[in-house]
Design a protein around this motif. Structure first.
Motif, PDB file in Angstrom:
ATOM      1  N   LEU A  97       0.819  -1.210   0.000  1.00 11.56           N
ATOM      2  CA  LEU A  97       0.000   0.000   0.000  1.00 11.56           C
ATOM      3  C   LEU A  97       0.850   1.255   0.000  1.00 11.56           C
ATOM      4  CD1 LEU A  97      -2.782  -1.226   2.417  1.00 11.56           C
ATOM      5  CD2 LEU A  97      -2.980  -0.857  -0.034  1.00 11.56           C
ATOM      6  N   ASP A  98       2.028   1.200   0.633  1.00 19.33           N
ATOM      7  CA  ASP A  98       2.944   2.326   0.545  1.00 19.33           C
ATOM      8  C   ASP A  98       3.339   2.566  -0.900  1.00 19.33           C
ATOM      9  OD1 ASP A  98       2.842   2.735   3.219  1.00 19.33           O
ATOM     10  OD2 ASP A  98       4.756   1.760   3.672  1.00 19.33           O
ATOM     11  N   GLY A  99       3.603   1.484  -1.644  1.00 13.76           N
ATOM     12  CA  GLY A  99       3.966   1.604  -3.051  1.00 13.76           C
ATOM     13  C   GLY A  99       2.829   2.164  -3.874  1.00 13.76           C
ATOM     14  N   VAL A 100       1.615   1.746  -3.570  1.00 11.74           N
ATOM     15  CA  VAL A 100       0.453   2.265  -4.275  1.00 11.74           C
ATOM     16  C   VAL A 100       0.313   3.755  -4.047  1.00 11.74           C
ATOM     17  CG1 VAL A 100      -2.059   2.225  -4.341  1.00 11.74           C
ATOM     18  CG2 VAL A 100      -0.801   0.085  -4.326  1.00 11.74           C
ATOM     19  N   ALA A 101       0.522   4.190  -2.810  1.00 12.02           N
ATOM     20  CA  ALA A 101       0.416   5.607  -2.507  1.00 12.02           C
ATOM     21  C   ALA A 101       1.411   6.414  -3.328  1.00 12.02           C
ATOM     22  CB  ALA A 101       0.636   5.846  -1.013  1.00 12.02           C
ATOM     23  N   ARG A 102       2.638   5.899  -3.469  1.00 12.81           N
ATOM     24  CA  ARG A 102       3.637   6.615  -4.266  1.00 12.81           C
ATOM     25  C   ARG A 102       3.204   6.689  -5.718  1.00 12.81           C
ATOM     26  NH1 ARG A 102       7.209   3.879  -0.807  1.00 12.81           N
ATOM     27  NH2 ARG A 102       7.478   2.173  -2.304  1.00 12.81           N
ATOM     28  N   ASP A 103       2.596   5.622  -6.233  1.00 11.79           N
ATOM     29  CA  ASP A 103       2.137   5.634  -7.609  1.00 11.79           C
ATOM     30  C   ASP A 103       1.037   6.669  -7.815  1.00 11.79           C
ATOM     31  OD1 ASP A 103       2.486   2.051  -8.130  1.00 11.79           O
ATOM     32  OD2 ASP A 103       3.874   3.684  -8.526  1.00 11.79           O
ATOM     33  N   VAL A 104       0.151   6.799  -6.854  1.00 16.39           N
ATOM     34  CA  VAL A 104      -0.907   7.793  -6.956  1.00 16.39           C
ATOM     35  C   VAL A 104      -0.317   9.192  -7.037  1.00 16.39           C
ATOM     36  CG1 VAL A 104      -2.828   8.851  -5.730  1.00 16.39           C
ATOM     37  CG2 VAL A 104      -2.655   6.374  -5.829  1.00 16.39           C
ATOM     38  N   GLU A 105       0.720   9.437  -6.260  1.00 12.69           N
ATOM     39  CA  GLU A 105       1.345  10.747  -6.250  1.00 12.69           C
ATOM     40  C   GLU A 105       1.950  11.088  -7.604  1.00 12.69           C
ATOM     41  OE1 GLU A 105       4.061  10.489  -3.056  1.00 12.69           O
ATOM     42  OE2 GLU A 105       2.533  10.503  -1.494  1.00 12.69           O
ATOM     43  N   THR A 106       2.369  10.066  -8.359  1.00 12.63           N
ATOM     44  CA  THR A 106       2.958  10.317  -9.671  1.00 12.63           C
ATOM     45  C   THR A 106       1.912  10.310 -10.775  1.00 12.63           C
ATOM     46  OG1 THR A 106       3.457   7.967  -9.978  1.00 12.63           O
ATOM     47  CG2 THR A 106       5.170   9.329  -8.974  1.00 12.63           C
ATOM     48  N   GLY A 107       0.648  10.157 -10.385  1.00  8.99           N
ATOM     49  CA  GLY A 107      -0.419  10.237 -11.361  1.00  8.99           C
ATOM     50  C   GLY A 107      -0.824   8.933 -11.992  1.00  8.99           C
ATOM     51  N   VAL A 148      -3.626  -4.987 -15.952  1.00  5.61           N
ATOM     52  CA  VAL A 148      -4.643  -4.820 -14.913  1.00  5.61           C
ATOM     53  C   VAL A 148      -5.139  -6.201 -14.489  1.00  5.61           C
ATOM     54  CG1 VAL A 148      -6.897  -3.863 -14.313  1.00  5.61           C
ATOM     55  CG2 VAL A 148      -5.367  -2.597 -15.849  1.00  5.61           C
ATOM     56  N   ILE A 149      -5.131  -6.456 -13.184  1.00  5.99           N
ATOM     57  CA  ILE A 149      -5.728  -7.673 -12.652  1.00  5.99           C
ATOM     58  C   ILE A 149      -7.119  -7.324 -12.133  1.00  5.99           C
ATOM     59  CG2 ILE A 149      -5.553  -9.512 -10.943  1.00  5.99           C
ATOM     60  CD1 ILE A 149      -3.419  -9.603 -13.157  1.00  5.99           C
ATOM     61  N   LEU A 167       3.251  -5.794 -10.665  1.00  7.40           N
ATOM     62  CA  LEU A 167       2.049  -5.149 -11.196  1.00  7.40           C
ATOM     63  C   LEU A 167       1.542  -4.091 -10.228  1.00  7.40           C
ATOM     64  CD1 LEU A 167       0.190  -8.355 -12.444  1.00  7.40           C
ATOM     65  CD2 LEU A 167       1.702  -6.846 -13.747  1.00  7.40           C
ATOM     66  N   HIS A 168       0.952  -3.017 -10.787  1.00  3.72           N
ATOM     67  CA  HIS A 168       0.486  -1.892  -9.980  1.00  3.72           C
ATOM     68  C   HIS A 168      -1.026  -1.706 -10.036  1.00  3.72           C
ATOM     69  CE1 HIS A 168       4.628  -0.436  -9.408  1.00  3.72           C
ATOM     70  NE2 HIS A 168       4.804  -0.784 -10.664  1.00  3.72           N
ATOM     71  N   ASN A 169      -1.684  -2.346 -10.997  1.00  2.00           N
ATOM     72  CA  ASN A 169      -3.103  -2.099 -11.223  1.00  2.00           C
ATOM     73  C   ASN A 169      -3.927  -3.310 -10.793  1.00  2.00           C
ATOM     74  OD1 ASN A 169      -2.411   0.382 -12.436  1.00  2.00           O
ATOM     75  ND2 ASN A 169      -2.054  -0.652 -14.383  1.00  2.00           N
ATOM     76  N   LEU A 170      -4.602  -3.181  -9.664  1.00  3.12           N
ATOM     77  CA  LEU A 170      -5.426  -4.257  -9.138  1.00  3.12           C
ATOM     78  C   LEU A 170      -6.828  -3.737  -8.851  1.00  3.12           C
ATOM     79  CD1 LEU A 170      -5.965  -7.061  -7.863  1.00  3.12           C
ATOM     80  CD2 LEU A 170      -5.007  -6.147  -5.725  1.00  3.12           C
ATOM     81  N   VAL A 171      -7.826  -4.406  -9.424  1.00  9.71           N
ATOM     82  CA  VAL A 171      -9.228  -4.100  -9.157  1.00  9.71           C
ATOM     83  C   VAL A 171      -9.809  -5.347  -8.509  1.00  9.71           C
ATOM     84  CG1 VAL A 171     -11.422  -3.322 -10.104  1.00  9.71           C
ATOM     85  CG2 VAL A 171      -9.282  -2.632 -11.209  1.00  9.71           C
ATOM     86  N   ALA A 172     -10.108  -5.279  -7.216  1.00  7.92           N
ATOM     87  CA  ALA A 172     -10.471  -6.474  -6.453  1.00  7.92           C
ATOM     88  C   ALA A 172     -11.570  -6.152  -5.455  1.00  7.92           C
ATOM     89  CB  ALA A 172      -9.238  -7.013  -5.725  1.00  7.92           C
ATOM     90  N   SER A 173     -12.095  -7.183  -4.827  1.00  8.06           N
ATOM     91  CA  SER A 173     -13.003  -6.987  -3.703  1.00  8.06           C
ATOM     92  C   SER A 173     -12.203  -6.398  -2.540  1.00  8.06           C
ATOM     93  CB  SER A 173     -13.638  -8.316  -3.293  1.00  8.06           C
ATOM     94  OG  SER A 173     -14.404  -8.861  -4.353  1.00  8.06           O
TER      95      SER A 173
END
Length: 237
Positions: A97-107, A148-149, A167-173
């Motif tokens: 989740l830390d990695g995801v947050a960094r990705d969000v910051e980069t758009g 995308v998963i 992978l950075h793109n996950l759409v899950a429950s």
């Protein structure tokens, strides 16, 4: 853009059910959930449960199961042992989740990062599970960073596999870590709904891979679609 279902498509099996059986090795108390888990797994695969039934039934089972895990002394002892490792070797979901947050910051467009995964023993259990089961990612699948998963399984389980695949793109429950309630069940028509919420209505899905016709809404959305049975891949659109 390539979009992949996870269980039965790039993973050989049902990862959530496999994790359930794996967790029973650490605390047999979870076996009390076996009957309802099997019942809903069969209904899901046969398409004999409505979205509302799945949301209600799976949500109740998941909450009780996660409650048992998070309060299990055996499972939390596993976490304590794993915490002796160096921080760079951790596979826990806080790192993801830390990695995801960094990705969000980069758009970058990624799975929602507002849901915090349950910590402690569950993190260690999930990490240990994927230590054993990453070999079940099918050999034909060669990950690309922008894949995308799209899965009905939970972010707290599949997220670690995605991290290991790069992978950075996950759409899950998703699950609320405080209440252990299912906050979103990414099943059936919810899949394209959630996908569009994250990627927009104008996104182009070049390739979609699945093992089930119940993903027809995503098949309709894609330019080309493929049915996966074992290691055999057949173009259906």
């Amino acid at each position: 853009m390539r979009v992949f279902d996870f269980d039965g498509t790039i993973y050989d099996g049902e990862s959530l059910f496999d994790l359930y059986l794996f967790s029973a090795r650490y605390d047999p108390i979870v076996f009390r959930h076996l009957a309802p888990v099997l019942r809903y797994a069969i209904k899901y695969k046969l398409g004999r449960a409505t979205l509302e039934q799945m949301e209600r039934g799976v949500g109740d089972i998941a909450r009780k199961y996660l409650h048992d895990l998070t309060h299990s002394r055996r499972v939390n002892a596993l976490c304590e042992r794993d915490n002796t490792n160096e921080a760079d070797d951790r596979g826990d979901l806080d790192v993801i989740l830390d990695g995801v947050a960094r990705d969000v910051e980069t758009g970058r467009i990624v799975a929602p990062q507002t849901e915090r995964a349950s910590s402690g023993g569950l993190d260690a259990l999930v990490s240990r599970f994927w230590d054993r089961n990453m070999r079940r990612i099918k050999p034909w699948y060669h990950p690309q960073p922008d894949d995308v998963i799209l899965t009905a399984s939970f972010d707290v389980t599949v997220g670690e596999a995605c991290r290991r695949l790069g992978l950075h793109n996950l759409v899950a429950s998703t699950i609320d870590p405080e209440t252990l309630q299912v906050t979103y069940l990414n099943f059936n028509t919810n899949k394209p709904k959630r996908f569009r919420e994250l990627f927009g209505d104008d996104v182009i899905v070049d390739e979609f891979y699945t093992d089930s016709r119940f993903d027809q809404p995503m098949i309709d959305l894609a330019r080309s679609a493929y049915m996966v049975k074992g290691d055999r891949i057949t173009r259906i659109k």
